[in-house]
Design a protein around this motif. Structure first.
Motif, PDB file in Angstrom:
ATOM      1  N   ARG A 153     -18.202 -26.377  23.458  1.00 44.96           N
ATOM      2  CA  ARG A 153     -19.613 -26.701  23.250  1.00 44.96           C
ATOM      3  C   ARG A 153     -19.833 -28.216  23.317  1.00 44.96           C
ATOM      4  O   ARG A 153     -20.887 -28.714  22.917  1.00 44.96           O
ATOM      5  CB  ARG A 153     -20.075 -26.174  21.882  1.00 44.96           C
ATOM      6  N   HIS A 174      -9.458 -28.596  27.178  1.00 45.34           N
ATOM      7  CA  HIS A 174      -9.998 -27.332  27.682  1.00 45.34           C
ATOM      8  C   HIS A 174     -11.086 -27.640  28.697  1.00 45.34           C
ATOM      9  O   HIS A 174     -11.670 -28.721  28.689  1.00 45.34           O
ATOM     10  CB  HIS A 174     -10.579 -26.505  26.533  1.00 45.34           C
ATOM     11  N   PHE A 202     -16.662 -25.898  30.093  1.00 42.52           N
ATOM     12  CA  PHE A 202     -17.455 -24.679  29.898  1.00 42.52           C
ATOM     13  C   PHE A 202     -16.832 -23.733  28.871  1.00 42.52           C
ATOM     14  O   PHE A 202     -17.457 -22.759  28.456  1.00 42.52           O
ATOM     15  CB  PHE A 202     -17.673 -23.948  31.231  1.00 42.52           C
ATOM     16  N   ALA A 203     -15.593 -24.019  28.458  1.00 41.26           N
ATOM     17  CA  ALA A 203     -14.959 -23.258  27.391  1.00 41.26           C
ATOM     18  C   ALA A 203     -15.138 -23.965  26.051  1.00 41.26           C
ATOM     19  O   ALA A 203     -14.492 -23.628  25.064  1.00 41.26           O
ATOM     20  CB  ALA A 203     -13.473 -23.052  27.699  1.00 41.26           C
ATOM     21  N   ASN A 206     -16.206  -6.217  20.017  1.00 46.68           N
ATOM     22  CA  ASN A 206     -14.904  -6.706  20.477  1.00 46.68           C
ATOM     23  C   ASN A 206     -14.958  -8.130  21.023  1.00 46.68           C
ATOM     24  O   ASN A 206     -14.486  -8.411  22.116  1.00 46.68           O
ATOM     25  CB  ASN A 206     -14.341  -5.786  21.563  1.00 46.68           C
ATOM     26  N   PRO A 236     -19.250 -20.987  25.677  1.00 43.78           N
ATOM     27  CA  PRO A 236     -18.553 -19.862  25.054  1.00 43.78           C
ATOM     28  C   PRO A 236     -19.392 -19.313  23.901  1.00 43.78           C
ATOM     29  O   PRO A 236     -20.088 -20.066  23.219  1.00 43.78           O
ATOM     30  CB  PRO A 236     -17.267 -20.493  24.534  1.00 43.78           C
ATOM     31  N   TYR A 237     -19.347 -18.009  23.716  1.00 47.51           N
ATOM     32  CA  TYR A 237     -20.035 -17.381  22.581  1.00 47.51           C
ATOM     33  C   TYR A 237     -19.064 -17.298  21.418  1.00 47.51           C
ATOM     34  O   TYR A 237     -17.987 -16.711  21.531  1.00 47.51           O
ATOM     35  CB  TYR A 237     -20.510 -15.984  22.975  1.00 47.51           C
ATOM     36  N   LEU A 246     -17.911 -11.429  29.772  1.00 48.89           N
ATOM     37  CA  LEU A 246     -17.044 -11.959  30.827  1.00 48.89           C
ATOM     38  C   LEU A 246     -15.909 -10.967  31.060  1.00 48.89           C
ATOM     39  O   LEU A 246     -15.060 -10.768  30.193  1.00 48.89           O
ATOM     40  CB  LEU A 246     -16.488 -13.327  30.423  1.00 48.89           C
ATOM     41  N   ARG A 287     -13.910 -11.803  21.624  1.00 53.74           N
ATOM     42  CA  ARG A 287     -12.723 -12.659  21.585  1.00 53.74           C
ATOM     43  C   ARG A 287     -13.168 -14.101  21.777  1.00 53.74           C
ATOM     44  O   ARG A 287     -14.046 -14.382  22.598  1.00 53.74           O
ATOM     45  CB  ARG A 287     -11.747 -12.290  22.703  1.00 53.74           C
ATOM     46  N   ILE A 288     -12.578 -15.040  21.020  1.00 55.30           N
ATOM     47  CA  ILE A 288     -13.058 -16.416  21.065  1.00 55.30           C
ATOM     48  C   ILE A 288     -11.996 -17.403  21.545  1.00 55.30           C
ATOM     49  O   ILE A 288     -12.019 -18.581  21.191  1.00 55.30           O
ATOM     50  CB  ILE A 288     -13.643 -16.865  19.703  1.00 55.30           C
ATOM     51  N   GLY A 289     -11.078 -16.920  22.397  1.00 55.74           N
ATOM     52  CA  GLY A 289     -10.157 -17.800  23.112  1.00 55.74           C
ATOM     53  C   GLY A 289      -9.436 -18.812  22.245  1.00 55.74           C
ATOM     54  O   GLY A 289      -8.916 -18.475  21.168  1.00 55.74           O
ATOM     55  N   ASP A 301      -9.506 -22.128  30.630  1.00 53.49           N
ATOM     56  CA  ASP A 301      -9.474 -21.460  29.317  1.00 53.49           C
ATOM     57  C   ASP A 301     -10.723 -20.644  28.997  1.00 53.49           C
ATOM     58  O   ASP A 301     -10.845 -20.106  27.884  1.00 53.49           O
ATOM     59  CB  ASP A 301      -9.233 -22.460  28.166  1.00 53.49           C
ATOM     60  N   LEU A 302     -11.655 -20.556  29.927  1.00 54.30           N
ATOM     61  CA  LEU A 302     -12.858 -19.763  29.645  1.00 54.30           C
ATOM     62  C   LEU A 302     -12.519 -18.284  29.488  1.00 54.30           C
ATOM     63  O   LEU A 302     -13.145 -17.566  28.713  1.00 54.30           O
ATOM     64  CB  LEU A 302     -13.903 -19.960  30.753  1.00 54.30           C
ATOM     65  N   GLU A 303     -11.484 -17.826  30.199  1.00 51.20           N
ATOM     66  CA  GLU A 303     -11.224 -16.380  30.180  1.00 51.20           C
ATOM     67  C   GLU A 303     -10.718 -15.860  28.841  1.00 51.20           C
ATOM     68  O   GLU A 303     -10.648 -14.657  28.640  1.00 51.20           O
ATOM     69  CB  GLU A 303     -10.308 -15.942  31.329  1.00 51.20           C
ATOM     70  N   GLY A 304     -10.421 -16.763  27.915  1.00 51.82           N
ATOM     71  CA  GLY A 304     -10.085 -16.319  26.558  1.00 51.82           C
ATOM     72  C   GLY A 304     -11.294 -15.772  25.813  1.00 51.82           C
ATOM     73  O   GLY A 304     -11.155 -15.121  24.779  1.00 51.82           O
ATOM     74  N   PHE A 305     -12.470 -16.058  26.345  1.00 50.57           N
ATOM     75  CA  PHE A 305     -13.696 -15.629  25.663  1.00 50.57           C
ATOM     76  C   PHE A 305     -14.227 -14.335  26.287  1.00 50.57           C
ATOM     77  O   PHE A 305     -14.335 -14.230  27.510  1.00 50.57           O
ATOM     78  CB  PHE A 305     -14.763 -16.721  25.734  1.00 50.57           C
ATOM     79  N   SER A 306     -14.582 -13.389  25.446  1.00 51.73           N
ATOM     80  CA  SER A 306     -15.074 -12.100  25.952  1.00 51.73           C
ATOM     81  C   SER A 306     -16.558 -12.171  26.300  1.00 51.73           C
ATOM     82  O   SER A 306     -17.043 -11.397  27.113  1.00 51.73           O
ATOM     83  CB  SER A 306     -14.866 -11.016  24.897  1.00 51.73           C
ATOM     84  N   HIS A 307     -17.280 -13.100  25.676  1.00 51.08           N
ATOM     85  CA  HIS A 307     -18.721 -13.198  25.893  1.00 51.08           C
ATOM     86  C   HIS A 307     -19.098 -14.660  26.111  1.00 51.08           C
ATOM     87  O   HIS A 307     -18.571 -15.555  25.438  1.00 51.08           O
ATOM     88  CB  HIS A 307     -19.491 -12.649  24.691  1.00 51.08           C
TER      89      HIS A 307
END
Lengths: 159, 159
Positions: free
Chosen positions: A85, A79, A82-83, A136, B126-127, B100, A138-140, B47-53
């Motif tokens: 930790r 991945h 930035f997606a 809402n 990612p949050y 995001l 979402r955690i990808g 894959d960052l766009e899978g995360f909402s925050h």
């Protein structure tokens, strides 16, 4: 352009090597530790003990190089950094939410530490859930790793 | 010891001066913005766009000096800088949780931005609420400021 920071303290934990470390604060393996804030910053700690949880920002000082894609502990596919930790980031800044147990002069006794022993501390911020109310979420890619989140430990892949 | 970071992008927002800015992301005044990640870091966004925050970490580049005690926007008494989110910190690193909305090549369209226009971006994380589950949270001096949290705006006190 460069941004230059100087450590304001040192984080102490039971974790002296990357292998076997907890991979995040809510992990079953995360443990108690203490943070020594250098005396010249003591005044900045006033009223911190009213907060039960604090963010600590720190330097991933053991990371020698950065990578833009990584295969994190919780998955077997790569991945974007930035997606994740993962510590091997372009700017190796770590962020952990820890529990503040007790403040004793310039020493913070904390719990849920997922940080290597002797990590340089850069900043402390109070945790205020109201600042971060999020609906809402979402955690990808982590969605399918949920069940392993709290048991998986670190290895040496990000050395 | 010094820790040297280099911006990985620029945060764009509707806020061009400190006066009137939202003081945190959940504020009613926080707004939409976009983050330009420099092209050399594009691969890190996979894959960052899978995360909402996402958390954004940035340099409070307009802060010229640090103070160890400050009177924050939400109170009229001084507190230690580490017990506040004020920008005039020993290491002026900002942390915001933003929504995001959309990723378009190396541009992140985000919402709930509480950051000055043209702020240098240092990191994106990612949050993952599961990493930060916290029970019995206490928020210290902010407890009595709760009702004002989402309406109070910034002024120029931390210039």
């Amino acid at each position: 352009m460069e941004v230059i920071f100087r450590p304001i303290g040192i984080i102490h934990s039971p974790f002296t090597s990357l292998e076997g470390m907890p991979i995040q604060p809510s992990s079953d393996a995360s443990g108690p530790g203490f943070i020594e804030v250098f005396p010249e910053f003591s005044d900045g700690l006033k009223d911190l003990e009213g907060f039960s949880h604090i963010y600590i920002l720190y330097h991933f000082h053991m990371v020698k190089s950065s990578r833009l894609t990584v295969t994190p502990f919780l998955d077997d596919a790569p991945h974007g950094i930035f997606a994740t930790r993962a510590p091997s980031r372009p700017n190796p800044i770590g962020l952990s939410l820890v529990e503040l147990v007790r403040l004793e002069s310039n020493t913070l006794h904390v719990n849920r530490v997922d940080v290597l022993d002797n990590t340089p501390l850069l900043d402390i911020k109070p945790y205020v859930p109201q600042f971060e109310e999020s609906a809402n979420v979402r955690i990808g890619w982590l969605e399918k790793a949920k069940s392993r989140m709290n048991v998986r430990k670190s290895d040496d892949r990000f050395k």
